[in-house]
Design an enzyme around this catalytic site. Structure first.
Site, PDB file in Angstrom:
ATOM      1  N   CYS A  61      -2.730  28.648  23.995  1.00 55.94           N
ATOM      2  CA  CYS A  61      -2.876  29.285  25.354  1.00 55.94           C
ATOM      3  C   CYS A  61      -2.231  28.051  26.454  1.00 55.94           C
ATOM      4  O   CYS A  61      -2.401  26.826  26.325  1.00 55.94           O
ATOM      5  CB  CYS A  61      -3.961  29.717  25.741  1.00 55.94           C
ATOM      6  SG  CYS A  61      -4.599  30.759  27.343  1.00 55.94           S
ATOM      7  N   ASP A  63      -3.396  27.542  29.369  1.00 59.59           N
ATOM      8  CA  ASP A  63      -4.608  27.211  30.140  1.00 59.59           C
ATOM      9  C   ASP A  63      -4.264  25.908  30.202  1.00 59.59           C
ATOM     10  O   ASP A  63      -4.635  24.983  29.112  1.00 59.59           O
ATOM     11  CB  ASP A  63      -5.751  27.663  29.421  1.00 59.59           C
ATOM     12  CG  ASP A  63      -7.205  27.817  30.332  1.00 59.59           C
ATOM     13  OD1 ASP A  63      -7.313  26.467  30.956  1.00 59.59           O
ATOM     14  OD2 ASP A  63      -7.835  28.717  30.435  1.00 59.59           O
ATOM     15  N   ARG A  65      -6.969  23.897  30.692  1.00 64.38           N
ATOM     16  CA  ARG A  65      -7.802  23.109  30.041  1.00 64.38           C
ATOM     17  C   ARG A  65      -7.912  23.066  28.401  1.00 64.38           C
ATOM     18  O   ARG A  65      -8.809  22.543  27.997  1.00 64.38           O
ATOM     19  CB  ARG A  65      -9.241  23.956  30.583  1.00 64.38           C
ATOM     20  CG  ARG A  65      -9.327  24.052  31.974  1.00 64.38           C
ATOM     21  CD  ARG A  65     -10.743  25.055  32.229  1.00 64.38           C
ATOM     22  NE  ARG A  65     -10.073  26.360  31.706  1.00 64.38           N
ATOM     23  CZ  ARG A  65     -10.802  27.544  31.829  1.00 64.38           C
ATOM     24  NH1 ARG A  65     -12.019  27.693  32.284  1.00 64.38           N
ATOM     25  NH2 ARG A  65     -10.445  28.594  31.467  1.00 64.38           N
ATOM     26  N   HIS A 117      -9.030  30.333  22.742  1.00 69.22           N
ATOM     27  CA  HIS A 117     -10.075  29.525  23.294  1.00 69.22           C
ATOM     28  C   HIS A 117     -11.000  30.640  24.166  1.00 69.22           C
ATOM     29  O   HIS A 117     -10.399  31.770  24.427  1.00 69.22           O
ATOM     30  CB  HIS A 117      -9.587  28.574  24.122  1.00 69.22           C
ATOM     31  CG  HIS A 117      -8.849  28.963  25.678  1.00 69.22           C
ATOM     32  ND1 HIS A 117      -9.484  29.107  26.642  1.00 69.22           N
ATOM     33  CD2 HIS A 117      -7.747  29.541  25.656  1.00 69.22           C
ATOM     34  CE1 HIS A 117      -8.732  29.698  27.517  1.00 69.22           C
ATOM     35  NE2 HIS A 117      -7.578  29.995  26.998  1.00 69.22           N
ATOM     36  N   CYS A 120     -10.859  32.751  27.931  1.00 65.90           N
ATOM     37  CA  CYS A 120      -9.363  32.850  28.487  1.00 65.90           C
ATOM     38  C   CYS A 120      -9.347  33.880  29.358  1.00 65.90           C
ATOM     39  O   CYS A 120      -9.627  35.071  29.314  1.00 65.90           O
ATOM     40  CB  CYS A 120      -8.673  33.084  27.028  1.00 65.90           C
ATOM     41  SG  CYS A 120      -7.123  33.309  27.233  1.00 65.90           S
TER      42      CYS A 120
END
Ligand code: CO
Length: 225
Positions: A61, A63, A65, A117, A120
């Site tokens: 992803c 993302d 993080r 993850h 999400c």
């Protein structure tokens, strides 16, 4: 010390006047990083010039993080990466397909990791229809997964349902990847490529193996993928 530096940066995001400094800070950090790398391993960057031969392709992803290199402890040159919202593998996505083709045919990666993850935003948006625009189309496949597993997901509380849908999404994207002509042809010519399904916990920084490891067309039946 690192955490304080991050806090300072978050604060500075609200300060219009410090915008230039914020960008300059990235360039300064880069110089410090490159110097530290050279110090720890003299000739590191020159050696990278000679070849790119990572053993892993990571599909994850976007993302912020979930940075592939950091969470797996891998160095530059050790993992080929493709990231998009909610780690989707679409056969009509030229971007993702180009990455997969290059990684398997040219680089000949040994493992492909599809990593979702928890927490999400893409998964949440697919569940609560909170987005509008292009990303809505992008997430339509995830809504289909949700619809196909509605009774199981409806029985869970909201967070548990999100986590379960994140896992089901990884499974679905592994399925999609394993059905691409690039992966099927690689197996047909007996090139070793294993496809793995993993999920990452934002809350604890840990990767979980979902027990999906597809190494051949026969494995698709074995894992019911
Ligand atoms: Co995400």
């Amino acid at each position: 010390m690192g955490i304080y530096a991050i806090d300072a940066n978050l604060f500075s995001l609200n300060q219009e006047t410090s915008m230039a400094d914020e960008i300059q800070d990235l360039l300064t950090r880069n110089r410090e990083w490159a110097e530290a790398m050279e110090q720890n391993s003299p000739g590191f960057f020159q050696r990278l010039m000679n070849q790119q031969k990572p053993r892993f392709l990571w599909i994850g992803c976007s993302d912020s993080r979930v940075p592939a290199n950091q969470i797996t402890g891998l160095m530059p040159g050790e993992v080929f990466v493709h990231r998009n919202v909610a780690n989707v593998v679409l056969q009509t996505d030229l971007n993702c397909m180009s990455v997969v083709e290059f990684a398997i045919r040219e680089i000949k990666v040994r493992h492909v990791i599809v990593c979702g993850h928890y927490d999400c935003a893409g998964i949440k948006a697919a569940m609560d229809h909170s987005t509008t625009g292009v990303v809505d189309h992008w997430l339509s496949g995830i809504r289909d997964i949700w619809a196909s597993n509605k009774s199981e997901l409806d029985a869970l509380d909201e967070v548990a349902a999100q986590r379960k849908l994140s896992e089901l999404n990884v499974r679905e994207q592994v399925r999609s990847l394993c059905r691409t002509s690039v992966v099927r042809e690689a197996w047909r010519r007996e090139q070793k490529v294993d496809v793995h399904g993993w999920i990452y916990g934002i809350e604890d920084g840990l990767l979980r193996d979902l027990g999906i490891r597809i190494a051949s067309a026969d494995d698709l039946d074995k894992f019911n993928i």
